[in-house]
Design an enzyme around this catalytic site. Structure first.
Site, PDB file in Angstrom:
ATOM      1  N   ARG A  24      -9.128  41.648 -54.539  1.00 59.35           N
ATOM      2  CA  ARG A  24      -8.125  40.760 -53.924  1.00 59.35           C
ATOM      3  C   ARG A  24      -7.400  39.969 -55.022  1.00 59.35           C
ATOM      4  O   ARG A  24      -7.703  40.107 -56.211  1.00 59.35           O
ATOM      5  CB  ARG A  24      -8.798  39.794 -52.951  1.00 59.35           C
ATOM      6  CG  ARG A  24      -9.688  38.791 -53.658  1.00 59.35           C
ATOM      7  CD  ARG A  24     -10.297  37.806 -52.672  1.00 59.35           C
ATOM      8  NE  ARG A  24     -10.576  36.540 -53.310  1.00 59.35           N
ATOM      9  CZ  ARG A  24     -11.471  35.661 -52.866  1.00 59.35           C
ATOM     10  NH1 ARG A  24     -12.145  35.914 -51.768  1.00 59.35           N
ATOM     11  NH2 ARG A  24     -11.652  34.525 -53.506  1.00 59.35           N
ATOM     12  N   GLY A  25      -6.459  39.138 -54.584  1.00 56.12           N
ATOM     13  CA  GLY A  25      -5.820  38.168 -55.486  1.00 56.12           C
ATOM     14  C   GLY A  25      -5.095  38.805 -56.663  1.00 56.12           C
ATOM     15  O   GLY A  25      -4.482  39.877 -56.560  1.00 56.12           O
ATOM     16  N   LEU A  46     -17.703  15.951 -64.418  1.00 62.99           N
ATOM     17  CA  LEU A  46     -18.921  16.203 -65.197  1.00 62.99           C
ATOM     18  C   LEU A  46     -20.091  15.344 -64.716  1.00 62.99           C
ATOM     19  O   LEU A  46     -21.221  15.817 -64.628  1.00 62.99           O
ATOM     20  CB  LEU A  46     -18.658  15.961 -66.690  1.00 62.99           C
ATOM     21  CG  LEU A  46     -19.811  16.323 -67.621  1.00 62.99           C
ATOM     22  CD1 LEU A  46     -20.163  17.802 -67.553  1.00 62.99           C
ATOM     23  CD2 LEU A  46     -19.473  15.937 -69.064  1.00 62.99           C
ATOM     24  N   TYR A  58     -14.920  25.130 -65.947  1.00 60.55           N
ATOM     25  CA  TYR A  58     -13.867  26.159 -65.903  1.00 60.55           C
ATOM     26  C   TYR A  58     -12.994  26.089 -67.163  1.00 60.55           C
ATOM     27  O   TYR A  58     -12.692  27.106 -67.792  1.00 60.55           O
ATOM     28  CB  TYR A  58     -13.031  25.918 -64.647  1.00 60.55           C
ATOM     29  CG  TYR A  58     -11.978  26.959 -64.361  1.00 60.55           C
ATOM     30  CD1 TYR A  58     -12.317  28.184 -63.802  1.00 60.55           C
ATOM     31  CD2 TYR A  58     -10.629  26.702 -64.611  1.00 60.55           C
ATOM     32  CE1 TYR A  58     -11.344  29.141 -63.514  1.00 60.55           C
ATOM     33  CE2 TYR A  58      -9.652  27.633 -64.331  1.00 60.55           C
ATOM     34  CZ  TYR A  58     -10.009  28.854 -63.777  1.00 60.55           C
ATOM     35  OH  TYR A  58      -9.035  29.783 -63.496  1.00 60.55           O
TER      36      TYR A  58
HETATM   37  P1  NAI Z   1      -9.788  35.173 -56.421  1.00 59.50           P
HETATM   38  O1  NAI Z   1     -10.933  34.257 -56.132  1.00 59.50           O
HETATM   39  O2  NAI Z   1      -8.768  35.393 -55.360  1.00 59.50           O
HETATM   40  O3  NAI Z   1     -10.332  36.613 -56.869  1.00 59.50           O
HETATM   41  C1  NAI Z   1     -11.359  36.737 -57.810  1.00 59.50           C
HETATM   42  C2  NAI Z   1     -12.050  38.070 -57.608  1.00 59.50           C
HETATM   43  O4  NAI Z   1     -13.103  38.160 -58.577  1.00 59.50           O
HETATM   44  C3  NAI Z   1     -12.705  38.191 -56.224  1.00 59.50           C
HETATM   45  O5  NAI Z   1     -12.407  39.449 -55.643  1.00 59.50           O
HETATM   46  C4  NAI Z   1     -14.171  38.040 -56.536  1.00 59.50           C
HETATM   47  O6  NAI Z   1     -15.031  38.729 -55.601  1.00 59.50           O
HETATM   48  C5  NAI Z   1     -14.266  38.635 -57.930  1.00 59.50           C
HETATM   49  N1  NAI Z   1     -15.463  38.187 -58.623  1.00 59.50           N
HETATM   50  C6  NAI Z   1     -15.946  36.921 -58.691  1.00 59.50           C
HETATM   51  N2  NAI Z   1     -17.123  36.920 -59.351  1.00 59.50           N
HETATM   52  C7  NAI Z   1     -17.384  38.199 -59.712  1.00 59.50           C
HETATM   53  C8  NAI Z   1     -18.456  38.831 -60.390  1.00 59.50           C
HETATM   54  N3  NAI Z   1     -19.516  38.148 -60.807  1.00 59.50           N
HETATM   55  N4  NAI Z   1     -18.405  40.180 -60.573  1.00 59.50           N
HETATM   56  C9  NAI Z   1     -17.343  40.903 -60.121  1.00 59.50           C
HETATM   57  N5  NAI Z   1     -16.313  40.351 -59.453  1.00 59.50           N
HETATM   58  C10 NAI Z   1     -16.332  39.014 -59.244  1.00 59.50           C
HETATM   59  O7  NAI Z   1      -9.140  34.607 -57.764  1.00 59.50           O
HETATM   60  P2  NAI Z   1      -7.654  34.779 -58.355  1.00 59.50           P
HETATM   61  O8  NAI Z   1      -6.875  33.580 -57.997  1.00 59.50           O
HETATM   62  O9  NAI Z   1      -7.119  36.105 -58.033  1.00 59.50           O
HETATM   63  O10 NAI Z   1      -7.972  34.669 -59.927  1.00 59.50           O
HETATM   64  C11 NAI Z   1      -8.156  35.801 -60.756  1.00 59.50           C
HETATM   65  C12 NAI Z   1      -8.363  35.315 -62.186  1.00 59.50           C
HETATM   66  O11 NAI Z   1      -7.251  34.521 -62.585  1.00 59.50           O
HETATM   67  C13 NAI Z   1      -9.594  34.450 -62.375  1.00 59.50           C
HETATM   68  O12 NAI Z   1     -10.164  34.721 -63.646  1.00 59.50           O
HETATM   69  C14 NAI Z   1      -9.034  33.045 -62.338  1.00 59.50           C
HETATM   70  O13 NAI Z   1      -9.851  32.132 -63.018  1.00 59.50           O
HETATM   71  C15 NAI Z   1      -7.716  33.254 -63.049  1.00 59.50           C
HETATM   72  N6  NAI Z   1      -6.714  32.227 -62.770  1.00 59.50           N
HETATM   73  C16 NAI Z   1      -6.187  32.076 -61.519  1.00 59.50           C
HETATM   74  C17 NAI Z   1      -5.227  31.107 -61.289  1.00 59.50           C
HETATM   75  C18 NAI Z   1      -4.572  30.925 -59.950  1.00 59.50           C
HETATM   76  O14 NAI Z   1      -3.687  30.063 -59.845  1.00 59.50           O
HETATM   77  N7  NAI Z   1      -4.928  31.652 -58.915  1.00 59.50           N
HETATM   78  C19 NAI Z   1      -4.791  30.205 -62.368  1.00 59.50           C
HETATM   79  C20 NAI Z   1      -5.399  30.476 -63.635  1.00 59.50           C
HETATM   80  C21 NAI Z   1      -6.326  31.446 -63.815  1.00 59.50           C
END
Ligand code: NAI
Length: 455
Positions: A227-228, A304, A360
């Site tokens: 997703r995402g 924290l 984070y």
């Molecule tokens: P999201 O929460 O929608 O998707 C994250 C995906 O990673 C999910 O499908 C989840 O099941 C998977 N995931 C989590 N832990 C896992 C693990 N241990 N093993 C395998 N898969 C795992 O998050 P989003 O928003 O799509 O973010 C994606 C990346 O972008 C992340 O690294 C997030 O920190 C980074 N990010 C997102 C921002 C935003 O505004 N949405 C801003 C800055 C960074």
């Protein structure tokens, strides 16, 4: 969660009201579509600081923007200007490339002003300004001063230019090595990338046979792709021809399989924090892989003083330790083929810091450190580049869960006055994963609309 303010300001009453109240007026960004793959208009090529050693014209001619039929006299003072594009003069340029690599002193810096001052107003909405600079010369502090000055110039212009227009700086010594980077920045695919400084080395590019399908024959693994942002990355890499492996946790198996089926790829359900994750990926892909995208990430926010050790360690484990572990395991096994690409996911929270996100922010700053240290060695020893994207506020389920006031602030506090879309991060990732981007290594590129956070 739809951005209702953006929709409202796109209407006539919305525009009128927000203008009267002095509120932000975000421009709807033009993004890539199959019907509109390139910018709409011509490209203006200017030079400041005397003749450049770059052989830019052939590279610019290949960006997809119309080629010059006549010179446009956008020259002022001692600046030399020539234009490529249908410069009939009725509309302004869709893109301006200012070659400032020859600027070596403050007098020559005035030519940057002279070149852009007369044309910047006319750049089309959602247009691009790309300034080309030289690497800082350690033996010439005058050159270093004015070349560094270009960064402040670009970031300031990005903040004032408005109308969905972006401004970026590319440091280079060889134009053809920068072709994939210029094609990206001078296209609708870089809609949410602004205020960035990108270093491009003089590596001979690996040109794809088909620039529309540059990843044909390549295998890409994307973590957290059910997703995402990860889903958008998988979709975009597949659109560029890659076979995509959609990795996500077992709990997300159904979504992972659905995404993989839609993209003609395969799914791998695996918790990336497993100690043997790298080995299991290598076993799943016995022929190796070309592109490794570390996208999986989680947040467990608390200040924290209120943060239990478990919240700290779970975030550090998913966002950083697993990235280090799987990268090491796959490189050690030689699972990444020569010409391979690793793109990790940082965050502006890691670059600027964010209250409630010490865990984070630490994890994402760690990603940037990993990239900068590993990149030269991975290229020398494995022929693999290592870069990171650092998203700002991107419209996903993660940010939809953010409380309303903070969400609104996140959306507006950037030069484009709106959140980005997952596809913006995906397109940036695809540029870094491009076969012709071997010259881009060790970079952390923000996809944040030039967020005010840590800008
Ligand atoms: P999201 O929460 O929608 O998707 C994250 C995906 O990673 C999910 O499908 C989840 O099941 C998977 N995931 C989590 N832990 C896992 C693990 N241990 N093993 C395998 N898969 C795992 O998050 P989003 O928003 O799509 O973010 C994606 C990346 O972008 C992340 O690294 C997030 O920190 C980074 N990010 C997102 C921002 C935003 O505004 N949405 C801003 C800055 C960074």
């Amino acid at each position: 969660m739809a951005d209702r303010y953006l929709s409202f300001t796109a209407t006539a009453p919305g525009r009128f009201l927000t203008a009267r109240l002095g509120l932000p007026q975000p421009a709807a960004l033009s993004r890539w579509t199959p019907e509109r793959p390139s910018l709409d208009g011509h490209l203006l090529h200017l030079t400041a600081g005397g003749p450049s050693g770059l052989d830019l014209a052939p590279v610019l001619a290949r960006t997809g923007l119309p080629t010059a039929t006549e010179a446009a006299g956008a020259t002022t003072g001692s600046t030399t200007g020539s234009a490529t594009g249908s410069t009939a003069g009725s509309t302004g340029p869709a893109a301006v490339v200012l070659d400032a690599t020859g600027v070596r002193d403050v007098d020559a810096l005035a030519e940057v002003h002279a070149a852009l001052h007369p044309v910047v107003r006319s750049v089309a909405a959602s247009g691009r300004v790309v300034v080309l600079g030289a690497p800082l010369d350690a033996r010439d502090h005058h050159q270093a001063a004015v070349q560094q000055a270009l960064e402040g110039f670009v970031r300031s212009l990005g903040k004032e230019i408005g109308r969905g227009r972006t401004v970026n700086l590319v440091r280079l010594t060889d134009a053809s090595a920068a072709e994939s980077t210029l094609r990206f920045l001078l296209s609708p695919r870089s809609a949410y990338v602004s205020g960035q400084v990108i270093g491009v080395a003089a590596e001979e590019p690996d040109r794809p046979a088909d620039w529309d399908l540059p990843l044909t024959g390549r295998t890409a693994l994307v973590t957290g792709a059910a997703r995402g942002i990860g889903e958008a990355v998988a979709q975009t890499l597949a659109r560029y021809g890659a076979h995509v492996v959609v990795l996500d946790v077992p709990q997300a198996a159904e979504d992972a399989h659905r995404v993989a089926a839609r993209l003609g790829g395969s799914a791998l359900t695996l918790d990336i924090t497993a100690a043997d994750a790298g080995e299991r990926i290598a076993a799943e892909l016995p022929d190796g892989l070309d592109i490794l995208i570390h996208n999986a990430g989680i947040t467990r926010d608390r200040r924290l003083v209120n943060m239990p050790a478990e919240r700290w360690s779970s975030v550090l484990d998913v966002n950083l330790a697993s990235v280090l572990r799987t990268t090491d395991a796959l490189l050690a096994k030689g699972a990444l083929r020569t010409g391979g690409r690793i793109v990790a996911t940082a965050s502006i929270a890691g670059l600027a810091g964010n209250a409630g996100q010490t865990n984070y922010g630490a994890s994402k700053a760690g990603v940037a450190g990993l990239v900068r240290s590993l990149a030269p060695r991975a290229l020398a020893e494995h022929g693999v580049t290592v870069n990171a994207v650092a998203p700002g506020f991107i419209e996903t389920r993660m940010t939809a869960a953010v409380p309303l006031f903070i969400r609104e602030a996140g959306r507006r506090m950037n030069s484009l006055a709106q959140g980005g879309l997952p596809v913006d991060v995906a397109e940036t990732t695809a540029w870094l994963a491009h076969p012709a981007s071997g010259s881009v290594n060790g970079q952390v590129v923000r996809v944040c609309g030039q967020s005010l956070l840590g800008a």
